[in-house]
Design a protein around this motif. Structure first.
Motif, PDB file in Angstrom:
ATOM      1  N   THR A 105      66.369  34.770  24.037  1.00  0.00           N
ATOM      2  CA  THR A 105      67.285  34.480  25.149  1.00  0.00           C
ATOM      3  C   THR A 105      66.502  33.678  26.170  1.00  0.00           C
ATOM      4  N   TYR A 141      66.444  30.992  29.581  1.00  0.00           N
ATOM      5  CA  TYR A 141      67.190  30.812  30.826  1.00  0.00           C
ATOM      6  C   TYR A 141      66.976  29.393  31.352  1.00  0.00           C
ATOM      7  N   GLN A 164      71.113  30.968  28.722  1.00  0.00           N
ATOM      8  CA  GLN A 164      71.949  31.465  29.836  1.00  0.00           C
ATOM      9  C   GLN A 164      71.534  30.795  31.120  1.00  0.00           C
TER      10      GLN A 164
END
Length: 215
Positions: free
Chosen positions: A154, A156, A215
């Motif tokens: 994940t 950013y 994200q």
């Protein structure tokens, strides 16, 4: 005192080689001809100094930095719009010597790109997953031996710079920048998602699968 290699310096040098008895001290036509030659020689001298400095990466500037980076990466890594020589030199030099294949290497590569550490989950790593009957709500996930040579990332996005000339909520006043409703599509990240994906792909070991979300 004229600067060495400048047009003024080279004009002085050319005039010193010309026989004085042929013209007077004030000779506009001669100075115009020699001035044009001096301008060309000054440009050549500046190019020679630039190329000389470019024989070492630490002294390379301008377009020679782009040529040097292209020789290593063949266009995979390019200078960003408005990126200064020092920042560009450091970024692609770091990429040349970047560690690869390990978890720590992926974490560092994504952090160097976005300024934020990613979350990396290896379903075979007990430190990333819960043990049977020892998981607790919201803190861990079960691993799986059915996912060999795979991991989850994940990443950013870096903080966007905002939209120029648009004031923040309740901050507009007479003569101030425009206040307006905006959408996320109007905000451009300094690092595109495609570059994050590509960075993870070229840093991970060969033969593994990186499932990545941004994200």
């Amino acid at each position: 005192m004229s600067i060495r290699g400048s047009a003024t310096d080279l004009l002085r040098r050319l005039k010193s080689l010309f026989p004085r008895r042929w013209t007077s001290d004030t000779a506009p036509v001669r100075d115009a001809v020699f001035g044009g030659i001096g301008d060309s020689l000054a440009w050549l001298y500046a190019q020679q100094q630039t190329v000389k400095a470019g024989t070492r990466r630490a002294g390379t500037i301008g377009y020679l930095l782009d040529i040097d980076a292209w020789g290593f990466f063949q266009g995979r890594i390019l200078r960003r719009a408005g990126e200064a020589d020092a920042a560009w030199r450091k970024r692609y030099t770091d990429e040349i010597f970047r560690p690869r294949a390990t978890r720590a290497a992926i974490d560092k590569a994504v952090y160097d790109l976005t300024g934020k550490h990613p979350i990396i989950v290896d379903p075979w790593n007990p430190n990333d997953t819960a043990a049977y009957r020892y998981s607790y709500y919201g803190q861990a996930k079960y691993g799986s031996l059915g996912l060999p040579y795979q991991f989850f990332v994940t990443a950013y996005r870096p903080c966007p710079p905002g939209i120029p000339n648009i004031a923040g909520y309740r901050s507009g006043y007479y003569g101030a920048p425009t206040t307006s409703y905006i959408s996320l599509s109007q905000i451009t990240s300094p690092v595109p998602d495609s570059e994050i994906y590509a960075t993870i792909a070229r840093t991970a070991a060969a033969g593994v699968v990186s499932w990545t979300r941004i994200q």
